[in-house]
Design a protein around this motif. Structure first.
Motif, PDB file in Angstrom:
ATOM      1  N   SER A  73      39.170  38.455  31.996  1.00  0.00           N
ATOM      2  CA  SER A  73      39.337  39.730  32.704  1.00  0.00           C
ATOM      3  C   SER A  73      40.363  40.425  32.834  1.00  0.00           C
ATOM      4  O   SER A  73      41.794  39.882  32.363  1.00  0.00           O
ATOM      5  CB  SER A  73      38.843  39.251  34.370  1.00  0.00           C
ATOM      6  OG  SER A  73      37.979  38.471  34.543  1.00  0.00           O
ATOM      7  N   THR A  74      40.367  41.702  33.259  1.00  0.00           N
ATOM      8  CA  THR A  74      41.513  42.624  32.991  1.00  0.00           C
ATOM      9  C   THR A  74      42.151  42.674  34.431  1.00  0.00           C
ATOM     10  O   THR A  74      41.073  43.140  35.286  1.00  0.00           O
ATOM     11  CB  THR A  74      41.354  43.950  32.423  1.00  0.00           C
ATOM     12  OG1 THR A  74      40.832  43.783  31.057  1.00  0.00           O
ATOM     13  CG2 THR A  74      42.518  44.873  32.365  1.00  0.00           C
ATOM     14  N   VAL A  75      43.350  42.553  34.851  1.00  0.00           N
ATOM     15  CA  VAL A  75      43.666  42.707  36.236  1.00  0.00           C
ATOM     16  C   VAL A  75      43.886  44.279  36.571  1.00  0.00           C
ATOM     17  O   VAL A  75      43.907  44.780  35.557  1.00  0.00           O
ATOM     18  CB  VAL A  75      45.030  42.009  36.512  1.00  0.00           C
ATOM     19  CG1 VAL A  75      44.701  40.467  36.271  1.00  0.00           C
ATOM     20  CG2 VAL A  75      45.992  42.634  35.685  1.00  0.00           C
ATOM     21  N   THR A 329      39.245  27.260  51.740  1.00  0.00           N
ATOM     22  CA  THR A 329      38.617  28.216  50.999  1.00  0.00           C
ATOM     23  C   THR A 329      38.635  27.920  49.519  1.00  0.00           C
ATOM     24  O   THR A 329      39.548  27.385  48.872  1.00  0.00           O
ATOM     25  CB  THR A 329      39.868  29.469  51.009  1.00  0.00           C
ATOM     26  OG1 THR A 329      40.001  29.832  52.590  1.00  0.00           O
ATOM     27  CG2 THR A 329      39.076  30.663  50.354  1.00  0.00           C
ATOM     28  N   HIS A 330      37.460  27.989  48.912  1.00  0.00           N
ATOM     29  CA  HIS A 330      37.158  27.789  47.519  1.00  0.00           C
ATOM     30  C   HIS A 330      37.823  28.436  46.565  1.00  0.00           C
ATOM     31  O   HIS A 330      37.818  29.705  46.578  1.00  0.00           O
ATOM     32  CB  HIS A 330      35.507  27.775  47.244  1.00  0.00           C
ATOM     33  CG  HIS A 330      35.139  27.169  45.990  1.00  0.00           C
ATOM     34  ND1 HIS A 330      35.004  28.226  45.040  1.00  0.00           N
ATOM     35  CD2 HIS A 330      34.860  26.031  45.547  1.00  0.00           C
ATOM     36  CE1 HIS A 330      34.625  27.293  43.989  1.00  0.00           C
ATOM     37  NE2 HIS A 330      34.526  26.175  44.336  1.00  0.00           N
ATOM     38  N   VAL A 331      38.421  27.954  45.626  1.00  0.00           N
ATOM     39  CA  VAL A 331      38.929  28.437  44.378  1.00  0.00           C
ATOM     40  C   VAL A 331      38.394  28.162  43.162  1.00  0.00           C
ATOM     41  O   VAL A 331      38.020  29.080  42.644  1.00  0.00           O
ATOM     42  CB  VAL A 331      40.761  28.027  44.240  1.00  0.00           C
ATOM     43  CG1 VAL A 331      41.184  28.579  42.826  1.00  0.00           C
ATOM     44  CG2 VAL A 331      41.412  28.495  45.641  1.00  0.00           C
ATOM     45  N   GLY A 346      49.967  37.638  48.077  1.00  0.00           N
ATOM     46  CA  GLY A 346      48.639  37.064  48.340  1.00  0.00           C
ATOM     47  C   GLY A 346      47.877  36.646  47.154  1.00  0.00           C
ATOM     48  O   GLY A 346      46.689  36.494  47.232  1.00  0.00           O
ATOM     49  N   ARG A 347      48.451  36.647  45.772  1.00  0.00           N
ATOM     50  CA  ARG A 347      47.788  36.084  44.709  1.00  0.00           C
ATOM     51  C   ARG A 347      48.458  34.685  44.413  1.00  0.00           C
ATOM     52  O   ARG A 347      49.655  34.223  45.118  1.00  0.00           O
ATOM     53  CB  ARG A 347      48.357  36.942  43.364  1.00  0.00           C
ATOM     54  CG  ARG A 347      48.132  38.420  43.781  1.00  0.00           C
ATOM     55  CD  ARG A 347      48.440  39.137  42.350  1.00  0.00           C
ATOM     56  NE  ARG A 347      49.968  39.179  42.041  1.00  0.00           N
ATOM     57  CZ  ARG A 347      50.423  40.466  42.270  1.00  0.00           C
ATOM     58  NH1 ARG A 347      49.844  41.416  42.339  1.00  0.00           N
ATOM     59  NH2 ARG A 347      51.683  40.557  41.861  1.00  0.00           N
ATOM     60  N   ILE A 348      47.705  33.933  43.741  1.00  0.00           N
ATOM     61  CA  ILE A 348      48.161  32.409  43.261  1.00  0.00           C
ATOM     62  C   ILE A 348      47.602  32.579  41.660  1.00  0.00           C
ATOM     63  O   ILE A 348      46.647  32.855  41.368  1.00  0.00           O
ATOM     64  CB  ILE A 348      47.021  31.396  43.999  1.00  0.00           C
ATOM     65  CG1 ILE A 348      47.542  31.468  45.374  1.00  0.00           C
ATOM     66  CG2 ILE A 348      47.691  30.148  43.181  1.00  0.00           C
ATOM     67  CD1 ILE A 348      46.847  30.451  46.236  1.00  0.00           C
ATOM     68  N   THR A 360      42.886  35.420  43.880  1.00  0.00           N
ATOM     69  CA  THR A 360      43.007  36.220  44.944  1.00  0.00           C
ATOM     70  C   THR A 360      41.794  36.304  45.940  1.00  0.00           C
ATOM     71  O   THR A 360      40.531  35.663  45.745  1.00  0.00           O
ATOM     72  CB  THR A 360      43.010  37.864  44.662  1.00  0.00           C
ATOM     73  OG1 THR A 360      41.826  38.238  44.036  1.00  0.00           O
ATOM     74  CG2 THR A 360      44.274  37.895  43.702  1.00  0.00           C
ATOM     75  N   PRO A 361      42.060  36.335  47.242  1.00  0.00           N
ATOM     76  CA  PRO A 361      40.804  36.184  48.377  1.00  0.00           C
ATOM     77  C   PRO A 361      39.851  36.835  48.088  1.00  0.00           C
ATOM     78  O   PRO A 361      38.611  36.612  48.261  1.00  0.00           O
ATOM     79  CB  PRO A 361      41.741  36.206  49.778  1.00  0.00           C
ATOM     80  CG  PRO A 361      43.195  36.141  49.382  1.00  0.00           C
ATOM     81  CD  PRO A 361      43.204  36.516  47.944  1.00  0.00           C
TER      82      PRO A 361
END
Length: 382
Positions: A73-75, A329-331, A346-348, A360-361
């Motif tokens: 993916s592209t951020v 929260t599912h990752v 807010g990112r992991i 991200t959420p």
């Protein structure tokens, strides 16, 4: 892994434990684990002839024989993420992934190499070394260092490590100045231990209990008898437990090669206040293995849950726990083996043997950087 203070004053998360890293880092994790066992009193010195020149060799797609993967993916934002590529069993190559394009540039001064007894050293001068398997990019000093974020002071200028003597009762706590490579040594009558956290003055030492040493005065005090400590964060202990009420506690077959947290599989992760003794269980999963991967920027645990009966399958559900006892929260559902958690606001970010993944959420889990070698986030995205 980027220790320098995040916005809001929180320190970034640290990848905890090593057994899931084996798939990504290979045997080097076993060598680095000597940190909590017996080490030689002298630091080996690398030679230029033995140094490995790492090369990232990025690949746009994983192997055709690999299990299903997420599409690339592209951020939607721009930043430069420090990353660590693991091109061989004894070396790392530090570099930077630039987004949104996902291009990679190796840092000519970013090489690190294992030099024996679990010791990892920089190839760039001044040479600094540390015991461990979680190097990172020290933003304050603008260089990759071999210490983990937990071992490094919040300002990035110093880090602490323990050298345990071979067959003796003495150890040394070394405080290393990153800019010069100079060391200040403190002798202690305690081993084997390793540094679980360092705030620039106080270092928490974990072994058959937990101690705190004032690296300014040398004063050493035991803060807990707890033997199941995985790490120390903000003065609190995070421990792995096996609930006696579990009718089928997690077990691994003899064929499984691993170095689990605390030397065993656990079904629970708890937080312990060493001052009050109050213990708070964050997650308990009967019959399943729970593994503490790290934390998000708010200090919430990021955990992997391996489902029975075949825990060896490593089909881990990755969760962010927002409060003690919640479902999380599912990752990830385990299609990709994630490791090396890096909180970033807010990112992991996660590392793997296929590339870098971003959660991200709002956007969920995305593969944002592909690699044909194990690679991990090495700090905050700037």
């Amino acid at each position: 892994m980027g220790r320098n203070v995040e916005p809001g004053g929180r320190r970034p998360a640290v990848r905890i434990g090593v057994h899931r890293a084996l798939a990504a880092w290979g045997c080097i994790a076993m060598l680095a684990a000597c940190q909590s066992g017996v080490q030689s009193a002298q630091h080996p010195t690398p030679t230029k002839a033995s140094a490995v020149s790492p090369s990232a060799q990025m690949s746009p797609e994983p192997s055709a024989t690999a299990s299903p993967d997420l599409p690339l993916s592209t951020v939607t934002f721009s930043c430069r993420l420090p990353v660590l590529v693991h091109p061989s069993l004894i070396s790392w190559a530090g570099g930077f992934a630039t987004f949104p394009g996902g291009t990679y540039q190796e840092d000519p001064a970013g090489g690190l190499i294992w030099i024996g007894d679990g010791l990892v050293a920089t190839q760039a001068e001044p040479m600094v070394s540390a015991y461990g398997d979680s190097p990172f990019y020290d933003l304050a000093m603008k260089r990759f260092i071999p210490a983990s974020p937990a071992q490094t002071s919040p300002d990035g200028r110093t880090y602490a490590l323990v050298t345990n003597s071979l067959g003796g009762t003495q150890a040394t706590v070394d405080v290393v100045t990153v800019a010069s490579g100079s060391e200040r040594r403190l002798n202690i009558s305690l081993q084997p231990v390793h540094v679980a956290d360092f705030d620039g003055r106080y270092a928490y030492l974990v072994g058959q209990g937990v101690w705190r040493i004032d690296t300014t005065t040398g004063a050493l005090n035991q803060v807990s008898l707890e033997r199941s400590t995985i790490l120390v964060r903000g003065g609190n202990l995070w421990v792995g437990r096996v609930n006696p009420a579990d009718p089928s506690p997690p077990r691994a077959s003899p064929a499984r090669i691993e170095l689990p947290q605390g030397g065993r599989l656990v079904d629970s992760i708890a937080q312990v206040n060493p001052n009050t003794g109050i213990e708070t269980t964050w997650i308990y999963r009967p019959g399943e293995e729970v593994f503490l991967l790290g934390f998000d920027a708010a200090g919430h645990p990021v955990v992997a849950v391996s489902h029975g009966p075949d825990i060896n399958a490593w089909k881990d559900t990755v969760l962010v726990l927002n409060s003690p006892g919640d479902r999380g929260t599912h990752v990830s559902d385990g299609a990709v083996l994630l490791n090396h958690v890096q909180a970033d606001g807010g990112r992991i970010w996660f590392g793997s043997d296929r590339g870098i993944y971003l959660w991200t959420p709002g956007g969920g889990l995305q593969k944002v950087f592909a690699s044909n070698q194990p690679v991990a986030p090495g700090g905050l995205c700037v």
